[in-house]
Design a protein around this motif. Structure first.
Motif, PDB file in Angstrom:
ATOM      1  N   UNK A 370      56.392  42.365  17.812  1.00  0.00           N
ATOM      2  CA  UNK A 370      55.627  42.896  16.675  1.00  0.00           C
ATOM      3  C   UNK A 370      56.275  44.156  16.097  1.00  0.00           C
ATOM      4  N   UNK A 371      57.601  44.181  16.125  1.00  0.00           N
ATOM      5  CA  UNK A 371      58.348  45.271  15.508  1.00  0.00           C
ATOM      6  C   UNK A 371      58.694  44.908  14.072  1.00  0.00           C
ATOM      7  N   UNK A 372      58.895  45.947  13.239  1.00  0.00           N
ATOM      8  CA  UNK A 372      59.207  45.716  11.830  1.00  0.00           C
ATOM      9  C   UNK A 372      60.646  45.247  11.649  1.00  0.00           C
ATOM     10  N   UNK A 373      61.579  45.849  12.369  1.00  0.00           N
ATOM     11  CA  UNK A 373      62.991  45.581  12.133  1.00  0.00           C
ATOM     12  C   UNK A 373      63.475  44.420  12.997  1.00  0.00           C
ATOM     13  N   UNK A 374      64.171  43.460  12.397  1.00  0.00           N
ATOM     14  CA  UNK A 374      64.685  42.321  13.167  1.00  0.00           C
ATOM     15  C   UNK A 374      65.936  42.698  13.951  1.00  0.00           C
ATOM     16  N   UNK A 375      66.260  41.885  14.930  1.00  0.00           N
ATOM     17  CA  UNK A 375      67.487  42.095  15.694  1.00  0.00           C
ATOM     18  C   UNK A 375      68.672  41.735  14.807  1.00  0.00           C
ATOM     19  N   UNK A 376      69.749  42.485  14.930  1.00  0.00           N
ATOM     20  CA  UNK A 376      70.931  42.219  14.107  1.00  0.00           C
ATOM     21  C   UNK A 376      72.164  42.781  14.807  1.00  0.00           C
ATOM     22  N   UNK A 377      73.313  42.616  14.167  1.00  0.00           N
ATOM     23  CA  UNK A 377      74.560  43.188  14.675  1.00  0.00           C
ATOM     24  C   UNK A 377      75.031  42.571  15.981  1.00  0.00           C
ATOM     25  N   UNK A 378      75.571  43.412  16.857  1.00  0.00           N
ATOM     26  CA  UNK A 378      76.154  42.938  18.116  1.00  0.00           C
ATOM     27  C   UNK A 378      75.099  42.333  19.025  1.00  0.00           C
ATOM     28  N   UNK A 379      73.875  42.881  18.992  1.00  0.00           N
ATOM     29  CA  UNK A 379      72.804  42.334  19.832  1.00  0.00           C
ATOM     30  C   UNK A 379      72.495  40.893  19.435  1.00  0.00           C
ATOM     31  N   UNK A 380      72.539  40.612  18.131  1.00  0.00           N
ATOM     32  CA  UNK A 380      72.272  39.255  17.664  1.00  0.00           C
ATOM     33  C   UNK A 380      73.363  38.294  18.115  1.00  0.00           C
ATOM     34  N   UNK A 381      74.595  38.740  18.069  1.00  0.00           N
ATOM     35  CA  UNK A 381      75.703  37.886  18.524  1.00  0.00           C
ATOM     36  C   UNK A 381      75.566  37.558  20.004  1.00  0.00           C
ATOM     37  N   UNK A 382      75.179  38.546  20.812  1.00  0.00           N
ATOM     38  CA  UNK A 382      74.975  38.297  22.240  1.00  0.00           C
ATOM     39  C   UNK A 382      73.827  37.323  22.477  1.00  0.00           C
ATOM     40  N   UNK A 383      72.782  37.438  21.670  1.00  0.00           N
ATOM     41  CA  UNK A 383      71.644  36.530  21.800  1.00  0.00           C
ATOM     42  C   UNK A 383      72.042  35.087  21.499  1.00  0.00           C
ATOM     43  N   UNK A 384      72.850  34.902  20.461  1.00  0.00           N
ATOM     44  CA  UNK A 384      73.294  33.552  20.129  1.00  0.00           C
ATOM     45  C   UNK A 384      74.105  32.958  21.278  1.00  0.00           C
ATOM     46  N   UNK A 385      74.974  33.760  21.862  1.00  0.00           N
ATOM     47  CA  UNK A 385      75.740  33.290  23.009  1.00  0.00           C
ATOM     48  C   UNK A 385      74.847  32.982  24.199  1.00  0.00           C
ATOM     49  N   UNK A 386      73.813  33.783  24.383  1.00  0.00           N
ATOM     50  CA  UNK A 386      72.872  33.583  25.496  1.00  0.00           C
ATOM     51  C   UNK A 386      72.131  32.255  25.349  1.00  0.00           C
ATOM     52  N   UNK A 387      71.630  31.965  24.148  1.00  0.00           N
ATOM     53  CA  UNK A 387      70.883  30.725  23.930  1.00  0.00           C
ATOM     54  C   UNK A 387      71.774  29.489  24.026  1.00  0.00           C
ATOM     55  N   UNK A 388      73.057  29.664  23.722  1.00  0.00           N
ATOM     56  CA  UNK A 388      73.962  28.512  23.741  1.00  0.00           C
ATOM     57  C   UNK A 388      74.562  28.257  25.121  1.00  0.00           C
ATOM     58  N   UNK A 389      74.202  29.105  26.083  1.00  0.00           N
ATOM     59  CA  UNK A 389      74.650  28.877  27.458  1.00  0.00           C
ATOM     60  C   UNK A 389      73.626  27.984  28.145  1.00  0.00           C
ATOM     61  N   UNK A 390      74.013  26.776  28.447  1.00  0.00           N
ATOM     62  CA  UNK A 390      73.067  25.798  29.009  1.00  0.00           C
ATOM     63  C   UNK A 390      73.597  25.247  30.329  1.00  0.00           C
ATOM     64  N   UNK A 391      72.762  25.232  31.369  1.00  0.00           N
ATOM     65  CA  UNK A 391      71.410  25.790  31.433  1.00  0.00           C
ATOM     66  C   UNK A 391      71.441  27.317  31.536  1.00  0.00           C
ATOM     67  N   UNK A 392      70.359  27.926  31.122  1.00  0.00           N
ATOM     68  CA  UNK A 392      70.253  29.390  31.135  1.00  0.00           C
ATOM     69  C   UNK A 392      70.021  29.868  32.566  1.00  0.00           C
ATOM     70  N   UNK A 393      70.796  30.877  33.010  1.00  0.00           N
ATOM     71  CA  UNK A 393      70.680  31.335  34.395  1.00  0.00           C
ATOM     72  C   UNK A 393      70.490  32.846  34.524  1.00  0.00           C
ATOM     73  N   UNK A 394      70.603  33.588  33.433  1.00  0.00           N
ATOM     74  CA  UNK A 394      70.523  35.050  33.524  1.00  0.00           C
ATOM     75  C   UNK A 394      69.391  35.578  32.644  1.00  0.00           C
ATOM     76  N   UNK A 395      69.195  36.879  32.681  1.00  0.00           N
ATOM     77  CA  UNK A 395      68.182  37.528  31.851  1.00  0.00           C
ATOM     78  C   UNK A 395      68.866  38.380  30.795  1.00  0.00           C
ATOM     79  N   UNK A 396      68.084  38.757  29.785  1.00  0.00           N
ATOM     80  CA  UNK A 396      68.650  39.475  28.645  1.00  0.00           C
ATOM     81  C   UNK A 396      67.544  40.296  28.005  1.00  0.00           C
ATOM     82  N   UNK A 397      67.862  41.521  27.571  1.00  0.00           N
ATOM     83  CA  UNK A 397      66.893  42.380  26.899  1.00  0.00           C
ATOM     84  C   UNK A 397      67.428  42.754  25.526  1.00  0.00           C
TER      85      UNK A 397
END
Length: 710
Positions: A370-397
């Motif tokens: 429920x934050x106003x600002x969306x995720x972007x930049x380097x954090x967004x790139x890491x998130x895309x890599x995280x979701x594309x790792x299948x099966x998922x085995x780690x955590x991410x903040x």
């Protein structure tokens, strides 16, 4: 700088609705020109503002019918009809005055504002004149604008307020004023049961925003600018008993296809004056700098090229928005405890292009945090890599959220919950049981119908992917380069836009250190605020972290079945109703104020310890959770031990179905000594006389509500 509104406890509202009883002549309203001597009257126009007449610089007749038809078409695209109740955000400048002229004629089917109205006022149209109160002359200016609106046959309400926390810092003044203005516009709309708000943003505003976002390295979706329609959601959702709703005000920008020059012509054609603010020329603000630079470059070719690029970006965003909506419906499950599960097998992120997956993950994370600002930049790139790792085995903040494999899924599903380790303060708004819920049944239906009609229109405008030229671009520079290659931008326009971008980027970088220091100071304050947590009085409703509606109170009676006889004493005044008792010995008092915080590890350890306690007759020993530690103490009061023990056992069964990561974002209530009173989301409470609940009701729904990028 346009006047805005501040929503605070000091807000004062002056309503002109009582003027509906004033009789007017049946002939068309004669729009009043302010006499020339008023231009020298400091009470009307000070050195900070000046009034513009309605006859300067115009040669020949103005085709008002052309503008009326264009406006009517845009209103139809939004799903709006003349009988709908509508509010107008008015500052008194040429933009909002032109909006008033067009809206009034649209309401009256093309006639002058007050024609044919026996009362002299247009039915279902309210202008909201907003006043930040940041300048001494702002009150007089608001009154002058109000008089002109009343002469047009438009009911008007002036809302003014004080800055309870002091005047905003100069570097953040426009942003703070804009946020406050929208807050109070929502409030006035709710008070008058109006579900639609028109704002006078126009094509030149879109051009300014394009350059501003270009200088901040926004992608194609950000460069698309403001949406044609969207929804504003209040921080205080309506609440009535166990039902709650957050009715979004439908915000419509019907002038996005009109240029600033068009709006000047409409004011002249409608015989209306306006007020211009010289502070809009101040180079201290980014928008002002960009506006002045765009004026120097203004030409038919430059303006046409720039609007063509923005149009392409908007069509791209419309298509991406539709794809993301489908992905969310297919692969995301929202749980009642406030977390989400993404089914990676259904989503199949390795097959989803970056532009779609980026928007998808940004929407889901914004909803959970429920934050106003969306995720972007380097954090967004890491998130895309995280979701594309299948099966998922780690955590991410990231972006206020914690992501990890969902328990039992073997990495095929990802759990997303609110991260409580961020430095944001524990926030809670407190309000009465009923805000506007009883008044809004018909309004909710009307707004829903408007949105459905608008979506039906929009469905015919969603482009085919083959007709979109920016789906494969990766940066703002790529947008400009491809636009030049496709001859959307001429070489000269491209060069000028690049020059504007570089100039504003340099201004932005020079401010980085100042902004960083400001955020660091706020972070220190936030950390100190997190320690104690917000409080909630009995009978009130708290909106915790824009996510949970929390309420608690003490019931007058408790049933015999809810506690043992040694923990309650019969009341001789019950007149034979001996099955009811009052709690005799409890840590809860009627004058108590509860502290609301997130759940911590010690809370469920306490529940486990409490559930193992054996019933001991007349025991004065008790286990308490004090300041995060389990302690055994001896006292005169029993803790409703049997009831608390059974409640803890049942709560633990519910907790087993909630992932550990998601438990930490649940709200709990404690007293000022740190003693755990309740974990309402899992049904635990220490005393049967406590009536308590926590319902997951995010302020902004998944996807941000209805949003059209036509």
């Amino acid at each position: 700088m346009p006047r805005g509104l501040v929503l605070s406890s000091q807000t004062k509202t002056t309503s002109h609705f009582i003027l509906t009883s004033i009789s007017r002549v049946s002939s068309p309203t004669q729009f009043r020109k302010i006499p020339n001597h008023h231009l020298l009257n400091p009470s009307v126009a000070s050195g900070n503002r000046f009034l513009c007449g309605c006859s300067s610089g115009q040669n020949g007749p103005i085709d008002m019918e052309k503008y009326r038809k264009a406006f009517a078409k845009r209103m139809a695209m939004a799903g709006l009809k003349p009988h709908h109740r509508i509010a107008l955000g008015v500052s008194g400048g040429p933009d909002s005055m032109a909006l008033c002229i067009l809206a009034a004629r649209w309401k009256n089917n093309g006639t002058s504002a007050a024609d044919g109205q026996g009362s002299g006022f247009i039915d279902g149209l309210l202008a909201i004149v907003v006043d930040h109160g940041l300048r001494s002359e702002s009150k007089d200016e608001a009154n002058a604008v109000s008089r002109r609106l009343l002469d047009m046959g438009i009911r008007c309400e002036i809302s003014s307020c004080e800055w309870s926390d002091g005047r905003p810092k100069k570097g953040h003044l426009q942003e703070a004023a804009r946020e406050k203005r929208y807050q109070i516009l929502q409030n006035v709309c709710n008070q008058h049961q109006i579900g639609v708000l028109l704002i006078a943003h126009h094509a030149d505003d879109q051009a300014e925003l394009f350059i501003l976002r270009l200088s901040r390295s926004s992608g194609v979706l950000g460069l698309a600018g403001m949406a044609f329609t969207s929804q504003l959601f209040s921080t205080d959702p309506d609440f009535n008993g166990e039902a709650s709703h957050n009715h979004g005000i439908l915000l419509v920008r019907p002038l996005l296809e009109f240029s600033k020059e068009d709006l000047y012509k409409i004011c002249h054609g409608g015989y209306q004056e306006w007020v211009d603010d010289p502070t809009n020329q101040s180079p201290l603000f980014a928008r002002n700098r960009i506006r002045m630079a765009l004026k120097k470059l203004s030409s038919s070719i430059f303006n046409s090229d720039l609007q063509a690029v923005i149009s392409c970006c908007r069509r791209t965003r419309l298509y991406v928005d539709r794809i993301c909506c489908n992905l969310i419906n297919q692969s995301v499950t929202i749980m009642a405890q406030g977390y989400a599960i993404i089914d990676i097998e259904i989503l199949n992120p390795s097959k989803v292009e970056d532009i779609f997956l980026s928007k998808f993950v940004a929407i889901v994370l914004q909803f959970i945090s429920q934050r106003h600002k969306p995720v972007r930049g380097s954090a967004l790139k890491l998130l895309l890599g995280y979701l594309r790792t299948f099966p998922c085995k780690t955590s991410f903040t990231a972006a206020g959220c914690y992501l990890c494999p969902a328990p039992g899924s073997k990495g095929t599903k990802v759990l997303i919950c609110c991260s409580v380790d961020s430095c944001l303060p524990l926030k809670m708004e407190s309000f009465n049981k009923l805000s506007y819920g009883e008044q809004k049944n018909f309004l909710l239906h009307e707004v829903k119908q408007v949105i459905e009609d608008g979506k039906t229109y929009e469905d015919h405008l969603v482009p085919d992917a083959s007709n979109l030229c920016f789906l494969d671009v990766t940066s703002s520079e790529s947008v400009l380069d491809k636009a030049r290659r496709l001859d959307i931008l001429s070489e000269t326009t491209y060069t000028n836009i690049i020059s504007l971008q570089r100039a504003e980027t340099e201004h932005f970088r020079s401010k980085t250190e100042e902004v960083s220091n400001y955020e660091s100071t706020n972070e220190e304050e936030s950390l100190s605020t997190c320690f104690s947590g917000p409080t909630l009085k009995p009978g009130r409703i708290g909106y915790f972290m824009n996510r949970f509606l929390v309420k608690w109170e003490l019931t007058e009676k408790i049933s015999r079945n809810t506690c043992t006889l040694d923990e309650a004493s019969g009341d001789p005044n019950l007149q034979g109703q001996s099955q009811h008792y009052y709690c005799r010995s409890c840590l809860v008092g009627r004058d108590m104020v509860a502290v609301v915080r997130h759940m911590v590890d010690a809370d469920w350890l306490y529940l486990a310890k409490l559930s193992e306690c054996h019933k001991v007759e007349n025991s004065k020993e008790q286990i308490v959770l004090s300041n995060g530690k389990l302690e055994q103490v001896t006292g005169h009061k029993n803790l409703c031990s049997d009831y608390a023990r059974v409640s803890a056992q049942m709560a633990l069964q519910v907790l087993k179905s909630i992932p550990v990561a998601a438990r930490r974002s649940l709200p709990v209530l404690v007293d000022f000594q740190g003693q755990l009173l309740s974990v309402p989301s899992v049904g635990f409470k220490h005393c049967p006389s406590l009536a308590i609940s926590a319902v997951f009701r995010p302020r902004v729904p998944l996807g941000g509500g209805h949003s059209s990028f036509i």
